[in-house]
Design an enzyme around this catalytic site. Structure first.
Site, PDB file in Angstrom:
ATOM      1  N   THR A  13       0.744  -1.296  -0.301  1.00 40.01           N
ATOM      2  CA  THR A  13       0.195   0.075  -0.029  1.00 40.01           C
ATOM      3  C   THR A  13       0.938   1.160   0.431  1.00 40.01           C
ATOM      4  O   THR A  13       0.658   2.183  -0.519  1.00 40.01           O
ATOM      5  CB  THR A  13      -1.162   0.389   1.215  1.00 40.01           C
ATOM      6  N   ASP A  91      -0.234  -6.898   4.931  1.00 35.86           N
ATOM      7  CA  ASP A  91      -1.132  -8.091   4.873  1.00 35.86           C
ATOM      8  C   ASP A  91       0.480  -9.580   5.008  1.00 35.86           C
ATOM      9  O   ASP A  91      -0.791 -10.785   5.650  1.00 35.86           O
ATOM     10  CB  ASP A  91      -1.526  -8.959   3.375  1.00 35.86           C
ATOM     11  N   GLN A 272      -3.774 -21.318  19.225  1.00 33.13           N
ATOM     12  CA  GLN A 272      -4.994 -20.780  18.185  1.00 33.13           C
ATOM     13  C   GLN A 272      -4.983 -18.669  19.258  1.00 33.13           C
ATOM     14  O   GLN A 272      -5.353 -17.987  18.239  1.00 33.13           O
ATOM     15  CB  GLN A 272      -6.536 -20.619  18.045  1.00 33.13           C
ATOM     16  N   CYS A 273      -4.500 -18.806  20.131  1.00 33.97           N
ATOM     17  CA  CYS A 273      -4.315 -17.794  20.714  1.00 33.97           C
ATOM     18  C   CYS A 273      -3.471 -17.018  21.113  1.00 33.97           C
ATOM     19  O   CYS A 273      -2.399 -17.459  21.335  1.00 33.97           O
ATOM     20  CB  CYS A 273      -4.451 -18.341  22.311  1.00 33.97           C
TER      21      CYS A 273
END
Ligand code: ASP
Length: 336
Positions: A13, A91, A272-273
């Site tokens: 970007t 990203d 996943q935390c």
């Protein structure tokens, strides 16, 4: 003598312009615009050279070959510059930062990735500040690490994750404090920095490999895992619940993993935390993974776990050695 900083624009970007299809990287634009920013030309700033890659990309298009191009570019310019800035889309910036942290072996100079959420082509943007501060940090801090600068924070590259696509506080350090902050003053957290080891700098490329990341969810069909393991995979990163827990009441799940490990698939347990760590001994649902030989990612980010595994596969090590090294602290990516 003014220091010399090498800047590579890979895309993202920061150097994009609006098109009918949304923002796209525009070759030549960032070089022109940077030449017009007076702060970047100030005599208190380092001298910089900017190299725009032939095809600047949105970082969603990044591949392991692009990581190789960046690492080789740094290696080719290593002796001539005091530091390196990689302008990159947000990203997948945490993946590239993690990958480079492993690929750049015996790094003794700063390598800072940065980018922005709004491009330099917008009147109101976070790009201009990112460029000025990153150049200042690369000039002032003799930090021998791959870092990521965003929103006033200098983070260890392999400890950062993109947590927001909507605000300027895009990246957060996970399980590790910032290495420096640039608020009213620049404050460093030097006791957390890595130290250079004075071995010759070299790069290790990372090749693609048959590695998959699977995020568990309640009720997940084990047929999916079965199909995936038939590829046959070489590495599997299981994104588990909480402190590294998974359904131990599902014999198909445990048996599939057990069999895969017997066939030398490296299975890594990554939580996943975003905060906290894997501790498979804490609950019986974690212990059943430990019992069959699943190894722990401890408090590593999923990005660091994946790139570390790919890096170790690229070094052609034995399965035992890869497992051992996965559980060592190689670049400050894990707290043991
Ligand atoms: N899609 C963009 C990229 O990653 C987002 C950004 O740069 O912020 O290249």
């Amino acid at each position: 003598m003014r220091k010399k900083i090498y800047i590579a624009y890979t895309g993202g970007t920061i150097g994009m312009q609006k098109s009918a299809r949304g923002y796209i990287p525009t070759p030549g634009f960032i070089t022109e615009q940077m030449a017009l920013i007076p702060e970047l030309q100030d005599s208190s700033m380092p001298l910089y050279t900017i190299c725009e890659y032939a095809v600047p990309i949105d970082s969603s298009n990044m591949t392991t070959s692009d990581w190789h191009i960046i690492a080789t570019d740094i290696a080719n310019n290593y002796a001539a510059y005091d530091g390196f800035i990689i302008l990159h889309g947000t990203d997948t910036m945490a993946y590239t930062a993690s990958a480079l942290s492993f690929m750049l072996e015996n790094l003794a100079k700063p390598v800072i990735l940065t980018g922005s959420q709004l491009p330099l082509s917008e009147i109101r943007n976070d790009a201009r500040g990112a460029l000025i501060t990153t150049l200042l940090l690369a000039n002032q801090l003799e930090i021998p690490e791959v870092c990521l600068y965003f929103n006033h924070k200098l983070l260890r590259g392999n400890r950062a994750r993109k947590l927001s696509s909507a605000n300027f506080d895009t990246f957060q350090p996970l399980n590790f404090p910032a290495l420096a902050t640039a608020e009213l003053t620049i404050t460093t957290n030097k006791e957390r920095w890595l130290t250079a080891n004075h071995q010759p700098f070299q790069i290790q490329s990372i090749q693609d490999n048959l590695v998959a990341c699977v995020r568990l969810f309640p009720g997940m069909s084990m047929e999916i895992l079965k199909q995936l393991l038939q590829i046959p995979l070489k590495g599997l990163i299981l994104e588990t619940f909480g402190s590294g827990n998974a359904p131990d009441n599902n014999p198909m799940f445990i048996n599939l993993l057990k069999e895969a490990i017997k066939q030398h698939v490296i299975v890594v347990n990554c939580t996943q935390c975003p905060h906290g760590r894997v501790d498979m001994a804490q609950y019986a649902t974690g212990q059943s993974l430990l019992d069959i030989g699943v190894i722990s990612a401890y408090d590593m980010t999923a990005e660091a776990t994946l790139t570390k595994l790919l890096y170790l596969f690229s070094k052609d090590l034995s399965t035992a050695s890869i497992k051992h090294n996965m559980q060592q602290n190689l670049r400050g990516e894990v707290s043991l």
